[in-house]
Motif scaffolding. Structure first.
Motif, PDB file in Angstrom:
ATOM      1  N   ILE A  49       0.825  -1.204   0.000  1.00  0.00           N
ATOM      2  CA  ILE A  49       0.000   0.000   0.000  1.00  0.00           C
ATOM      3  C   ILE A  49       0.860   1.256   0.000  1.00  0.00           C
ATOM      4  N   LEU A  50       0.535   2.166  -0.919  1.00  0.00           N
ATOM      5  CA  LEU A  50       1.215   3.460  -1.013  1.00  0.00           C
ATOM      6  C   LEU A  50       2.730   3.325  -1.018  1.00  0.00           C
TER       7      LEU A  50
ATOM      8  N   GLU B 277       6.516   3.610  -2.432  1.00  0.00           N
ATOM      9  CA  GLU B 277       7.260   4.612  -3.193  1.00  0.00           C
ATOM     10  C   GLU B 277       7.556   4.085  -4.598  1.00  0.00           C
TER      11      GLU B 277
ATOM     12  N   LEU C   2      -3.667   3.625  -2.910  1.00  0.00           N
ATOM     13  CA  LEU C   2      -4.112   3.438  -1.530  1.00  0.00           C
ATOM     14  C   LEU C   2      -4.520   2.018  -1.176  1.00  0.00           C
ATOM     15  N   VAL C   3      -4.751   1.180  -2.182  1.00  0.00           N
ATOM     16  CA  VAL C   3      -5.016  -0.223  -1.865  1.00  0.00           C
ATOM     17  C   VAL C   3      -3.985  -1.139  -2.522  1.00  0.00           C
TER      18      VAL C   3
ATOM     19  N   TYR D 104      -3.446  11.793  -0.939  1.00  0.00           N
ATOM     20  CA  TYR D 104      -2.131  11.484  -0.365  1.00  0.00           C
ATOM     21  C   TYR D 104      -1.067  12.432  -0.917  1.00  0.00           C
TER      22      TYR D 104
ATOM     23  N   SER E  81       2.133  12.835   1.272  1.00  0.00           N
ATOM     24  CA  SER E  81       3.110  11.768   1.395  1.00  0.00           C
ATOM     25  C   SER E  81       3.497  11.174   0.043  1.00  0.00           C
TER      26      SER E  81
ATOM     27  N   LYS F 157      11.024  14.354   0.801  1.00  0.00           N
ATOM     28  CA  LYS F 157       9.779  14.020   1.482  1.00  0.00           C
ATOM     29  C   LYS F 157       9.683  14.622   2.876  1.00  0.00           C
TER      30      LYS F 157
ATOM     31  N   MET G 155      -7.193  15.461   2.975  1.00  0.00           N
ATOM     32  CA  MET G 155      -5.877  15.997   2.636  1.00  0.00           C
ATOM     33  C   MET G 155      -5.835  17.478   2.982  1.00  0.00           C
TER      34      MET G 155
ATOM     35  N   SER H  28      -9.846   4.285   1.693  1.00  0.00           N
ATOM     36  CA  SER H  28      -9.495   3.109   0.904  1.00  0.00           C
ATOM     37  C   SER H  28     -10.457   1.953   1.139  1.00  0.00           C
TER      38      SER H  28
END
Lengths: 314, 299, 532
Positions: free
Chosen positions: B68-69, B71, B82-83, B258, B261, C30, C248, C388
């Motif tokens: 999930i998510l 990089e 996200l999934v 997101y 991030s 980041k 967000m 999600s």
């Protein structure tokens, strides 16, 4: 001229009549029984029947339509199911915000787009011309909401220059309001700005190519004088036409921009009401937006009726 | 007798024009590198759409909760969502929706618009006035708001999005065609025919359509971009293509959540939209320059 | 063929890398961007309370109604009215109801009465007296709205200016808590003078703050009540709720310090923010007023496949709650298969477990007459849930052949749907107090105003009644455990996924807020102050 204005006015009225017809018919296909939704689960069938009677839902469609239009002319657009308030009042709360950011965007698009187009036309083929045309191409292709996402990421989250969201009335706190409004306005204006730059450029080029400019040039006038005196005056009409089209696009894009920047204007109201299935509000909003667009176009037509007498005859 | 001679003369004239026109067309059309690049982008998109299962490295619907998510990496160049679905694969599959929406909605818009415009211009009078005011009315409502309301009324999903966008693009075509009909009607040639008493709808179409081909092609190309943008917009608002189907707009929306991030989640599908729309716009412009430079002011 | 594919893959990676490189140009590292905020002050003794300042809180959801509590179905909104409207009592951190507007109360199970002795000389914001008449009027308003929480009252006597006696038809062990928790007192005079429509948007209570303005979709503003009945309070000049539907945006707005605290942020966002020690995260640890979420099918509609209990049992087997909580929700929630947390006092360990088993689910579906599955809807709404979840649920359902279309709706529409009827599966998000009879009645009984579109088994109705009538804790506990079994093993009334601890993210200079100290959604704005 007066005859022209009257004719255009009449046309606008007919157009608005058509708009109301379209908006009304859309509401007819929307799901749900307004009476039921208004009363909630507690209501007895008698109560539902009574409210149907009150709302005129039992009458024939033409009667309902004319009642609705009649009320709308009186300024009564019905009652919101979700907000439990008069739609007119809700729109009155949301509309000024949309108008404010739309006007700012339009002004920004014109004061940057038109000069950029002029510069590109003068320096045609040069580096500035290609740069402007690249930006213009990008501007017409980039989705406003994505641009907004990029701006938030860069200018709010990374650089911390502008607030992420929100709207404050300029009369309440001018500085905060301006900070909040900068990014939404730029995102709204971008596509319109690109159109103006392109349109101005091609209109200018067309005129520059025309004979009388050549004549003027042969007379030995300086380039700058030619542009101001002859070219610009003749090139301005297609640009004015574009204003009408861009009003539509800017107002349309508020639907995204207000969503992303959390601005409680008409665009967000429409989306929110759709998700709320509060269709009386949707109906009112679309009608008001159409009226604004139609009236702006009327003003534009009249104004270039002045600029170009040929149009009046058409 | 006379008409025959005129007609045959015209045919010869057109033949001569055709060869030189074709040459001129390609010379102008392919003159700039950006146009070639744009055509390449469009071609890549079409290939992606058709051969998505072969090209995509992963199943775009396969959720991998251990990823999930994640990089961006070699396995997932744009990371995962996200999934835990592979973003690159979803972008590749997203081209299917975009292309389908573009082609079908523009087809609907052009067919309805052309028929309405032809009919309106041909019949004239009250019917013409009514149709044109109705088009004005549709034009008074910003297309995206019209689309949003249509979707609200008829529901989301691919089919409805296509129909909706198709309908909201109709007025442009109707206006264009009607303008052409009126122009032709006023031209001497038709007047001559009318005097002969041989005017009818078929004749009208026969003479009007060929004259409109160039602006139509340009308009259709440009509208591909418009339709793809609008679809992305509807999906972004959650009113378009229904999840889990991959669509660029809804991917931007999902990724946007997101942004702090994993910014690439919304950047990458947005880039796809921009590239494709820019490509269609550039090709449309080049077509206009090549087919008929006079259109510059009007389209 | 294989070679061709790997070549394509290579090409994809190359394109990907190029674009990623371009993007990284603007995305930068980041690291987070909140260098501007104040340094941590968690350990420092804050000293004496300071006056002044406005507390700004973000919330993704907005009530449709601020001032008519009986018509406020959602418990998620209670805290938003708390600065203005007060109740007779308030929970302490052990879950015991303590007097607030009441001085004390007397419960008499045998005489079937509850008597409230009210504090004296408390005034509503409109200057009228808060007295026995006003309390009676407020309870009557709830009765008129047919709210299940005030069920079983036969009459209300005004004994004197500050004493109200409530007579019950039969003893109800939950009633005192219900009256003290749900009935936020509003001024009868203001309501009757201006009408209900006005009252919806104008709360007039006895709270530390008075209503100032409400701009829909933007903010609800409350200003200090200078005549507050608690001497020297409040410290704040105002409380402001900013409505930010998007998680967000809310999270970014918090980091930019556009708000001081954020309610109802999705758990993954909270975990992200928690890494930064400039922010403080408070979770609910008392086990009181947790929220539970899951899916609730429209089992009350005989035409729905979900009307068949076997199909609902299949749902329990089809979804892997454990994996979802661990991997997707990343541990921000606690798995549960009943009402309330597994560690709760009302949890019944003897109820059958329905471990993830798609094959079993398919078998059950086939037995129910759906060997090839069916089509249904999954209604999702913004705010309280984790984004999600819809695609995750969708994917699990697809595995067993159920084709669920995700239908997103807005908050107001959601309350409309759960108050009337919905199609297919609805997001379930409830307040799970350990007092099952009271809270299950709110959601799962025939008397419920929420989730009305479900099947209501007689057994559950009976058990709720039994639990409420209990006069001793043992009988009540027994009823609680039986209820869990009836709801989750026998009837599968809804699919429970997880319990959340309602984390609130805030800046550490907020003092004495009481956020999450006692009960979910409850805090004490009157005592809150900001350290400067």
């Amino acid at each position: 001229m007066i005859a022209f204005i009257i004719r255009r006015l009449l046309q606008t009225v007919i157009v608005l009549f058509m708009v109301s017809l379209i908006v009304f018919s859309i509401l007819q296909v929307l799901p749900g029984d307004p009476a039921r939704t208004l009363l909630g689960p507690e209501a007895s069938p008698e109560q539902v029947e009574q409210i149907r009677e009150e709302l005129g839902l039992n009458r024939s469609l033409p009667v309902q339509y004319f009642t609705w239009v009649g009320n709308a002319i009186k300024g009564d657009l019905g009652k919101s199911i979700a907000f439990r308030e008069d739609v007119t009042g809700i729109i009155g709360e949301h509309l000024p915000k949309t108008i404010y950011i739309s006007i700012l965007s339009m002004v920004l698009a014109i004061i940057i787009g038109v000069p950029a187009g002029i510069i590109a036309a003068i320096k045609r083929g040069g580096k500035i011309d290609s740069l402007i045309s690249v930006i213009a191409n990008f501007g017409m292709a980039v989705p406003a909401f994505w641009l907004a996402v990029l701006c938030i990421y860069l200018f709010s989250l990374k650089l911390g220059w502008f607030p992420v969201q929100g709207y404050t009335s300029p009369f309440e706190d001018f500085w905060l309001s301006t900070q909040q409004v900068i990014m939404p306005v730029i995102c709204l204006a971008f596509a319109a700005l690109a159109s103006f730059a392109r349109q101005t450029r091609s209109a200018m080029l067309e005129v520059i190519m025309q004979d009388f400019t050549r004549t003027a040039r042969s007379k030995g006038l300086k380039e700058g004088t030619i542009i101001i005196k002859h070219t610009l005056k003749n090139a301005i009409i297609p640009v004015i036409t574009l204003v009408g089209l861009q009003v539509r696009n800017i107002v349309g894009s508020t639907i995204f921009i207000e969503q992303v920047f959390n601005i409680p204007g008409m665009g967000r109201l429409v989306v929110q009401s759709i998700f709320n299935q509060d269709f009386v509000v949707v109906q009112g909003c679309v009608l008001v937006i159409a009226i604004i667009v139609a009236l702006t176009n009327l003003l534009i037509d009249i104004s270039y009726g002045y600029a170009d007498p040929r149009i009046r005859i058409k | 007798m006379t008409t025959e001679i005129i007609a045959s003369e015209r045919v010869v004239e057109q033949e001569v024009k055709k060869t030189s026109n074709t040459l001129r067309f390609f010379r102008v059309f392919l003159a700039r590198k950006t146009v070639v690049a744009s055509l390449a982008i469009i071609l890549i998109m079409i290939i992606c759409a058709i051969f998505a299962p072969l090209i995509a490295p992963f199943d775009p619907y396969k959720q991998d909760y251990s990823q999930i998510l994640s990089e961006p990496s070699l396995a997932h160049p744009f990371g995962t969502d996200l999934v835990g679905r592979d973003v690159l694969s979803r972008i590749i599959y997203g081209s299917q929706a975009a292309l389908l929406v573009g082609i079908v909605s523009v087809a609907i818009a052009s067919v309805i618009g052309i028929i309405l415009g032809l009919f309106s211009g041909y019949v004239g009078g009250l019917i013409d006035a009514i149709i044109m005011r109705a088009m004005d009315a549709l034009m008074a409502i910003p297309p995206i708001i019209l689309a949003v309301v249509f979707v609200a009324a008829f529901g989301g999903g691919l089919t409805n999005v296509i129909i909706t966008l198709g309908l909201s693009l109709v007025p442009t075509y109707a206006r264009l065609m009607r303008g052409q009909v009126l122009a032709i009607r006023e031209s001497d040639f038709i007047v001559a025919q009318e005097l002969m008493g041989s005017t009818n709808l078929r004749n009208m179409i026969k003479h009007v359509l060929p004259n409109c081909i160039s602006p139509l092609i340009v308009l259709i190309t440009l509208n591909f971009g418009v339709a793809i943008l609008a679809e992305a917009g509807l999906s972004f608002l959650g009113l378009g293509i229904v999840p889990p189907k991959a669509a660029w707009g809804s991917m931007i929306n999902d990724g946007y959540k997101y942004l702090l991030s994993n910014p690439i989640l919304s950047f990458a599908p947005g880039m796809a939209v921009v590239l494709v729309v820019v490509a269609f716009n550039i090709v449309g412009d080049a077509l206009r320059d090549a087919l008929d430079p006079r259109l510059k002011g009007t389209l | 063929m294989l070679k061709k594919k790997s070549k394509f893959l290579y090409l994809n990676i190359m394109i990907g890398l190029i674009v990623a490189l371009i993007l990284s140009g603007c995305s930068g590292s980041k690291s987070n961007s909140s260098e501007t905020s104040t340094s941590p002050q968690k350990q420092v003794d804050p000293g004496k309370p300071q006056y002044g300042g406005t507390l700004k809180i973000s919330s993704p959801i907005e009530p449709a109604n601020l001032g008519v509590p009986p018509e406020q179905p959602g418990s998620g909104f209670v805290h938003m009215m708390a600065p203005v409207l007060e109740t007779l009592g308030k929970f302490d951190n052990k879950g015991v109801m303590q007097p607030l507007l009441a001085e004390r109360w007397e419960l008499d199970p045998h005489a079937k009465t509850i008597t409230y002795f009210l504090k004296k000389s408390i005034k509503f914001h409109d200057g009228t007296d808060f007295n026995a008449e006003a309390v009676k009027w407020n309870i009557e308003l709830f009765r008129q709205a047919k709210r299940g929480e005030v069920d079983g009252i036969s009459s209300i006597d005004v004994v004197d200016e500050s004493t109200v006696k409530i007579n019950l038809t039969e003893w109800n062990s939950s009633l005192n808590n219900a009256l003290c928790f749900w009935i936020q007192m509003i001024s009868p005079t203001a309501y009757e003078k201006n009408g209900k429509d006005w009252a919806f948007s104008h709360p007039v209570g006895t709270g530390a703050f008075a209503y100032d303005s409400w701009e829909r979709g933007v903010a609800i503003k409350y200003k200090k009540n200078d005549n507050y009945w608690q001497e020297g309070l409040p410290y704040l000049d105002g409380v402001e709720y900013k409505i930010i539907p998007d998680a967000m945006t809310a999270s970014a707005a918090f980091q930019q310090r556009e708000v001081d605290a954020s309610f109802y942020l999705p758990v993954d966002r909270v975990l992200e923010l928690e890494k930064n020690d400039q922010y403080k995260v408070v979770t609910l640890t008392t086990g009181l007023g947790n929220r539970e979420n899951g899916l609730i099918p429209n089992s009350g509609n005989p035409d729905s496949p979900w009307a068949n209990v076997k199909v609902r049992e299949a749902l329990a087997y089809a979804i892997d709650a454990k994996t979802i909580v661990e991997k997707v929700l990343k541990g921000g929630y606690q798995v549960t298969d009943q009402w309330g947390p597994v560690t709760g006092t009302s949890y019944n360990p003897d109820v059958k477990k329905f471990e993830f088993n798609p094959e079993k689910a398919k078998k059950l579906l086939a037995e129910a007459g759906y060997p090839n599955g069916f089509k249904t809807k999954l209604i999702s709404w913004p705010g309280l849930q984790h984004e999600s979840l819809p695609p995750v649920y969708q994917s699990y359902l697809k595995e067993v052949g159920i084709d669920a279309e995700v239908v997103p709706v807005d908050t107001a529409r959601m309350y409309d749907l759960i108050g009337t009827e919905w199609d297919g599966l609805m997001y379930f998000d409830v307040l799970t107090d350990p007092d099952l009879p009271l809270y299950m009645e709110r959601y799962l009984s025939k008397k419920a105003k929420l989730y009305v579109n479900i099947d209501h088994p007689e057994k559950v109705e009976e058990l709720i009644k039994k639990g409420k009538a209990a006069t001793d804790p043992e009988t009540k506990k027994k009823a609680n455990l039986e209820l869990q079994k009836a709801v989750f093993e026998e009837s599968h009334m809804f699919f429970p996924l997880a319990v959340t601890t309602l984390p609130i993210v805030m800046y550490p200079n907020i003092q004495d807020s009481g956020f999450n100290e006692t009960y979910g959604n409850v805090y004490s704005p009157e005592k809150t102050w900001l350290l400067k």
